[in-house]
Design an enzyme around this catalytic site. Structure first.
Site, mmCIF file in Angstrom:
data_model
loop_
_atom_site.group_PDB
_atom_site.id
_atom_site.type_symbol
_atom_site.label_atom_id
_atom_site.label_comp_id
_atom_site.label_asym_id
_atom_site.label_seq_id
_atom_site.Cartn_x
_atom_site.Cartn_y
_atom_site.Cartn_z
ATOM 1 N N SER A 169 38.398 48.286 34.732
ATOM 2 C CA SER A 169 38.445 46.840 34.858
ATOM 3 C C SER A 169 36.995 46.345 34.903
ATOM 4 O O SER A 169 36.236 46.704 35.798
ATOM 5 C CB SER A 169 39.189 46.466 36.136
ATOM 6 O OG SER A 169 39.011 45.093 36.391
ATOM 7 N N ASP A 179 38.030 37.313 43.365
ATOM 8 C CA ASP A 179 37.977 36.292 42.326
ATOM 9 C C ASP A 179 39.084 35.259 42.451
ATOM 10 O O ASP A 179 38.893 34.087 42.160
ATOM 11 C CB ASP A 179 37.991 36.952 40.950
ATOM 12 C CG ASP A 179 36.676 37.668 40.668
ATOM 13 O OD1 ASP A 179 35.650 37.223 41.207
ATOM 14 O OD2 ASP A 179 36.683 38.653 39.924
ATOM 15 N N ASP A 220 44.412 41.717 30.925
ATOM 16 C CA ASP A 220 45.225 40.841 31.786
ATOM 17 C C ASP A 220 45.461 39.477 31.145
ATOM 18 O O ASP A 220 46.592 38.994 31.099
ATOM 19 C CB ASP A 220 44.531 40.626 33.137
ATOM 20 C CG ASP A 220 44.558 41.883 33.999
ATOM 21 O OD1 ASP A 220 45.447 42.728 33.794
ATOM 22 O OD2 ASP A 220 43.697 41.997 34.884
ATOM 23 N N ARG A 280 32.223 32.812 38.724
ATOM 24 C CA ARG A 280 33.568 32.260 38.930
ATOM 25 C C ARG A 280 33.607 30.761 39.207
ATOM 26 O O ARG A 280 34.448 30.063 38.646
ATOM 27 C CB ARG A 280 34.312 33.012 40.041
ATOM 28 C CG ARG A 280 34.589 34.467 39.766
ATOM 29 C CD ARG A 280 35.159 34.712 38.411
ATOM 30 N NE ARG A 280 35.539 36.120 38.249
ATOM 31 C CZ ARG A 280 35.721 36.716 37.081
ATOM 32 N NH1 ARG A 280 35.559 36.035 35.969
ATOM 33 N NH2 ARG A 280 36.061 37.981 37.015
HETATM 34 N N1 ARG Z 1 33.288 43.315 43.395
HETATM 35 C C1 ARG Z 1 32.638 42.246 42.702
HETATM 36 C C2 ARG Z 1 33.013 40.926 43.308
HETATM 37 O O1 ARG Z 1 33.934 40.841 44.047
HETATM 38 C C3 ARG Z 1 32.852 42.290 41.209
HETATM 39 C C4 ARG Z 1 34.262 42.128 40.731
HETATM 40 C C5 ARG Z 1 34.328 42.195 39.234
HETATM 41 N N2 ARG Z 1 35.650 42.363 38.682
HETATM 42 C C6 ARG Z 1 36.059 43.434 37.976
HETATM 43 N N3 ARG Z 1 37.297 43.448 37.562
HETATM 44 N N4 ARG Z 1 35.274 44.431 37.697
HETATM 45 O O2 ARG Z 1 32.373 39.928 43.063
#
Ligand code: ARG
Length: 335
Positions: A165, A113, A3, A84
């Site tokens: 991902s 995120d 991305d 984040r």
């Molecule tokens: N579901 C988790 C969260 O919302 C992890 C997200 C991680 N992103 C990914 N593209 N795997 O914090």
């Protein structure tokens, strides 16, 4: 990743803007930062910054999570949610330093995120604009790969199949997408890039001893270690023994339910050890009261509310209880 690499090119083409890149090292294993910087420059970035934020991440984000037994939805130790706000905080610092007027991030519209990053920027730097190309360009993953191929952008894991991902740091790793969205599909072997699957893990159990001081791990098997190194070493041991695999269906803050495959060897061991030791050193009343606060803390962090004052208020209590969480505890790891 895919991305952000596509984004780097796309922003220059769509906005005729100059792009400064920021890559943050939060202890994600196997990352070659030299290659990243090279790639960014080749794709036209005018400045490329790589920041090693592991110490800050461990001390200011993972440490309070350990004391609060951070665990969202019965299985997710919040590694992404903890990373984040730090990434976004550094983005604000570097944007100001380089004279940028806008921060671009690579989040989709599906996840948490985008909320975590935009809430951080809005809190710390309301004057900065935010754009989210991946959310607005309406390319699917296959089209992104096509765009990457057309513009000579290298894609990890080959250009044919869409990769999982991934997000990872020293506290854990998440995989999403592909068959993971099919709830009836049991995990394929290739998703496990960190933890050895239990059926392949050592037939010999291994006992580790973790020593805590005021709620934080300070030594592994009697050897005093800084938090970053300790977490890396604990993760390596857990990986060998098949520890820390979580197949999780998660209530997202935007209302969706999404499945993740988590590999969290360090968190699985350290959180278990901390929780047991805390229970041993706390009174019956403290032990009944704290889980409710821990759960609230985890939800605030999950929901992108790192900068909400209530988090610090809860930590005042959590720290007070953790003054007594000192001692050594052994765990036997087996498959
Ligand atoms: N579901 C988790 C969260 O919302 C992890 C997200 C991680 N992103 C990914 N593209 N795997 O914090």
């Amino acid at each position: 990743g895919l991305d952000t690499s596509v984004m780097l090119k796309w922003i220059q083409d769509s906005y005729e803007a100059e792009v400064v890149t920021l890559t943050v090292n939060l202890g994600q294993p196997g990352e070659d930062y030299g290659v990243i910087e090279d790639k960014a420059r080749r794709l036209g970035a005018v400045e490329c910054h790589v920041v090693d934020a592991r110490e800050q991440f461990a001390a200011d984000f993972v440490a309070p999570a350990i004391k609060a037994n951070a665990n969202y939805g019965n299985g997710y130790p919040l590694f992404t949610a903890l990373g984040r706000p730090l990434i976004a905080k550094l983005a604000v610092e570097y944007a100001r330093r380089s004279g940028c007027d806008t921060i671009a991030h690579g989040c989709t519209g599906k996840g948490n995120d985008q909320v975590r990053i935009e809430a951080t920027v809005a809190t710390l730097a309301p004057e900065l604009k935010v754009i989210a190309p991946v959310r607005s360009w309406q390319m699917g993953r296959e089209e992104e790969i096509e765009y990457a191929r057309k513009h000579g952008i290298p894609v990890k894991g080959g250009t044919e199949a869409a990769p999982y991902s991934i997000d990872d740091n020293l506290w854990g790793r998440s995989s999403e997408g592909k068959w993971i969205e099919d709830l009836s599909h049991a995990p394929d072997d290739d998703v496990f890039q960190l933890v050895t699957r239990p059926e392949l893990a050592s037939d010999e159990p291994e006992t580790v001893e973790l020593s805590f001081e005021a709620g934080l791990p300070v030594a592994l098997n009697g050897e005093p270690l800084g938090l970053v190194e300790l977490l890396e070493r604990v993760a390596a041991i857990g990986m060998r023994h098949g520890v820390g695999i979580v197949d999780h269906i998660e209530d997202r803050i935007v209302g969706l339910k999404v499945r993740d495959i988590y590999e969290v060897p360090a968190a699985a061991i350290v959180l278990k050890a901390h929780k047991e030791l805390e229970r041993l050193t706390g009174t019956i009343h403290q032990n009944q009261f704290k889980p409710g606060l821990d759960q609230k803390w985890a939800y605030l962090v999950y929901a992108g509310l790192w900068w909400e004052p209530l988090r610090r208020d809860i930590e005042a209590y959590v720290d007070h209880v953790n003054r007594n969480v000192t001692g050594t505890i052994g765990l036997k790891l087996f498959k």
